[in-house]
Design a protein around this motif. Structure first.
Motif, PDB file in Angstrom:
ATOM      1  N   ALA A  94      57.390  33.534  67.902  1.00 53.10           N
ATOM      2  CA  ALA A  94      58.519  32.719  67.435  1.00 53.10           C
ATOM      3  C   ALA A  94      58.101  31.383  66.802  1.00 53.10           C
ATOM      4  CB  ALA A  94      59.508  32.496  68.569  1.00 53.10           C
ATOM      5  N   PRO A  95      57.165  30.605  67.407  1.00 57.13           N
ATOM      6  CA  PRO A  95      56.828  29.313  66.795  1.00 57.13           C
ATOM      7  C   PRO A  95      55.886  29.431  65.593  1.00 57.13           C
ATOM      8  CG  PRO A  95      55.592  29.614  68.837  1.00 57.13           C
ATOM      9  CD  PRO A  95      56.489  30.805  68.696  1.00 57.13           C
ATOM     10  N   PHE A  96      55.338  30.615  65.321  1.00 57.98           N
ATOM     11  CA  PHE A  96      54.365  30.761  64.235  1.00 57.98           C
ATOM     12  C   PHE A  96      55.023  30.693  62.859  1.00 57.98           C
ATOM     13  CE2 PHE A  96      51.266  33.460  67.018  1.00 57.98           C
ATOM     14  CZ  PHE A  96      51.087  32.357  67.818  1.00 57.98           C
ATOM     15  N   LYS A  97      54.274  30.183  61.875  1.00 62.18           N
ATOM     16  CA  LYS A  97      54.819  30.064  60.524  1.00 62.18           C
ATOM     17  C   LYS A  97      53.944  30.722  59.470  1.00 62.18           C
ATOM     18  CE  LYS A  97      58.174  26.582  60.863  1.00 62.18           C
ATOM     19  NZ  LYS A  97      58.027  26.126  62.275  1.00 62.18           N
ATOM     20  N   LYS A  98      52.760  30.138  59.277  1.00 64.41           N
ATOM     21  CA  LYS A  98      51.886  30.484  58.169  1.00 64.41           C
ATOM     22  C   LYS A  98      51.500  31.963  58.138  1.00 64.41           C
ATOM     23  CE  LYS A  98      47.913  28.230  56.021  1.00 64.41           C
ATOM     24  NZ  LYS A  98      46.762  27.369  56.357  1.00 64.41           N
ATOM     25  N   PHE A  99      51.076  32.512  59.284  1.00 59.04           N
ATOM     26  CA  PHE A  99      50.547  33.873  59.315  1.00 59.04           C
ATOM     27  C   PHE A  99      51.522  34.866  59.938  1.00 59.04           C
ATOM     28  CE2 PHE A  99      46.718  31.089  59.756  1.00 59.04           C
ATOM     29  CZ  PHE A  99      46.178  31.345  58.500  1.00 59.04           C
ATOM     30  N   LYS A 100      52.739  34.401  60.246  1.00 57.86           N
ATOM     31  CA  LYS A 100      53.663  35.236  61.023  1.00 57.86           C
ATOM     32  C   LYS A 100      53.900  36.607  60.372  1.00 57.86           C
ATOM     33  CE  LYS A 100      58.055  35.058  63.428  1.00 57.86           C
ATOM     34  NZ  LYS A 100      59.247  34.265  63.703  1.00 57.86           N
ATOM     35  N   LYS A 101      54.174  36.618  59.070  1.00 54.48           N
ATOM     36  CA  LYS A 101      54.477  37.882  58.396  1.00 54.48           C
ATOM     37  C   LYS A 101      53.301  38.841  58.465  1.00 54.48           C
ATOM     38  CE  LYS A 101      58.315  36.822  55.400  1.00 54.48           C
ATOM     39  NZ  LYS A 101      58.322  35.362  55.077  1.00 54.48           N
ATOM     40  N   TYR A 102      52.099  38.313  58.279  1.00 60.59           N
ATOM     41  CA  TYR A 102      50.923  39.179  58.336  1.00 60.59           C
ATOM     42  C   TYR A 102      50.710  39.704  59.761  1.00 60.59           C
ATOM     43  CZ  TYR A 102      46.252  41.031  58.215  1.00 60.59           C
ATOM     44  OH  TYR A 102      45.177  41.869  58.364  1.00 60.59           O
ATOM     45  N   LEU A 103      50.948  38.836  60.749  1.00 57.70           N
ATOM     46  CA  LEU A 103      50.782  39.249  62.155  1.00 57.70           C
ATOM     47  C   LEU A 103      51.719  40.408  62.493  1.00 57.70           C
ATOM     48  CD1 LEU A 103      50.456  35.820  64.011  1.00 57.70           C
ATOM     49  CD2 LEU A 103      48.673  37.499  63.556  1.00 57.70           C
ATOM     50  N   ILE A 104      52.956  40.346  62.002  1.00 64.36           N
ATOM     51  CA  ILE A 104      53.908  41.431  62.257  1.00 64.36           C
ATOM     52  C   ILE A 104      53.485  42.682  61.486  1.00 64.36           C
ATOM     53  CG2 ILE A 104      56.329  42.136  62.103  1.00 64.36           C
ATOM     54  CD1 ILE A 104      57.061  39.128  62.256  1.00 64.36           C
TER      55      ILE A 104
END
Lengths: 231, 105
Positions: A94-104
């Protein structure tokens, strides 16, 4: 340099996945080439689809000329277990921004297993650590597939029976599911649906309809007592 | 060529739909219980369908066509219960299957 530290820690933590992805990726690339595909489809699929079992299935789905809707729904339900992973890392990401899409994007079985068991080093950015784990895993998987597909192109031996590796992978995942769920309902549905479809002569549709029917059936199963109490 | 590209695009989309689904719909509100339970049970059922329907793939109801794949499945299961290590189960079981196929298939 906490970034360097995070990367080194991720490299160490992902070592078991390195061996797993390189070898299963190798089998995948080899099989893909022996099924009539050009070698470059292995890295292309590993960079786009990035889901082991789905990529193995892709080989036969494409070769059998299945329709796109059937392909899409079969792969969606095959990967439905990834939804469970998503639900359980909702708060962590939830708090992630920069890499969030790649992580998912890269939330495979093995990445999920690592991310939920390994803690990032104390002074490291947890988002960057999770990113390193995910990206390293994808590179192992892609390189394994690339080596397999190139060697498969170079070697004349067809490795008869290597396609059993997919069945073996499913058996392993099935045993893990049996251990996790500890209830017979879903497995009875998953056994009865394709067997009945075969028995009534729906040989071509047994896999696809079997997946759809048993998945719908899962929503109709009774809640186990423990969960009903928590709800 | 174009068919392969579209198929890959469809499979990428289908895979990513499963991974993004919880984040797209439930980043602010809690997912309902029936959805959590359903999505927890589906993988078990699907894996069983996949095992059952990937066996008759080369099961043609001749004797070797039946006992060899079933022995392969038994080998994978026994190896997995003994060693609890996916790589040993997958490659050991596939190796046993390929050996049986070579000598008896």
């Amino acid at each position: 340099m906490s970034r360097k530290k995070a990367f080194t820690a991720a490299l160490k933590a992902s070592a078991p996945v390195f061996f797993g992805y390189i070898s299963i990726g190798f089998a995948y690339g080899f099989l893909l080439v022996k099924s009539g595909f050009q070698w470059y489809w292995a890295p292309i699929m590993s960079l786009t689809i990035f889901a082991g079992a789905a990529q193995f299935m892709a080989i036969s789905l494409i070769n059998q000329n299945k329709g796109f809707i059937e392909i899409g729904l079969a792969i969606f339900l095959l990967n439905a277990r990834h939804m469970v992973y998503g639900f359980s890392v909702l708060e962590r990401y939830a708090p992630f921004k920069k890499f969030k899409k790649y992580l998912i994007f890269g939330l495979t079985d093995e990445t999920y297993a690592l991310i939920t068991t390994v803690e990032p080093p104390e002074d490291a950015d947890p988002e960057f650590f999770d990113f390193c784990i995910t990206a390293l895993n994808q590179s192992y998987w892609t390189v394994g597939g690339l080596i397999g597909s190139l060697l498969g192109t170079a070697i004349a031996w067809n490795a008869p029976g290597l396609d059993f590796a997919l069945t073996a992978l499913f058996v392993v995942l099935l045993i893990e599911q049996i251990k996790t769920l500890k209830r017979p309902g879903p497995f009875i549905l998953g056994f009865a649906a394709p067997v009945l479809l075969y028995a009534f002569g729906f040989t071509e549709e047994a896999l696809f309809l079997g997946i759809v029917i048993s998945s719908v059936g899962c929503f109709l199963l009774k809640k186990p007592k423990a969960e009903a109490a928590n709800a | 060529m174009l068919r392969i590209i579209i198929a890959i695009a469809v499979m990428t989309l289908a895979t990513q739909l499963t991974r993004f689904f919880p984040f797209l719909l439930f980043s602010r509100r809690k997912p309902p219980q029936w959805l959590l339970t359903g999505s927890r049970l589906i993988p078990g059922a699907v894996m069983m369908v996949l095992v059952v329907s990937s066996i008759p793939h080369n099961l043609n109801f001749t004797l070797p066509g039946t006992w060899i794949p079933l022995s392969g499945v038994a080998a994978v299961s026994i190896l997995h219960l003994l060693f609890k290590h996916p790589l040993i189960s997958i490659f050991g079981g596939t190796g046993i299957y390929m050996t049986l196929l070579h000598f008896f298939g």
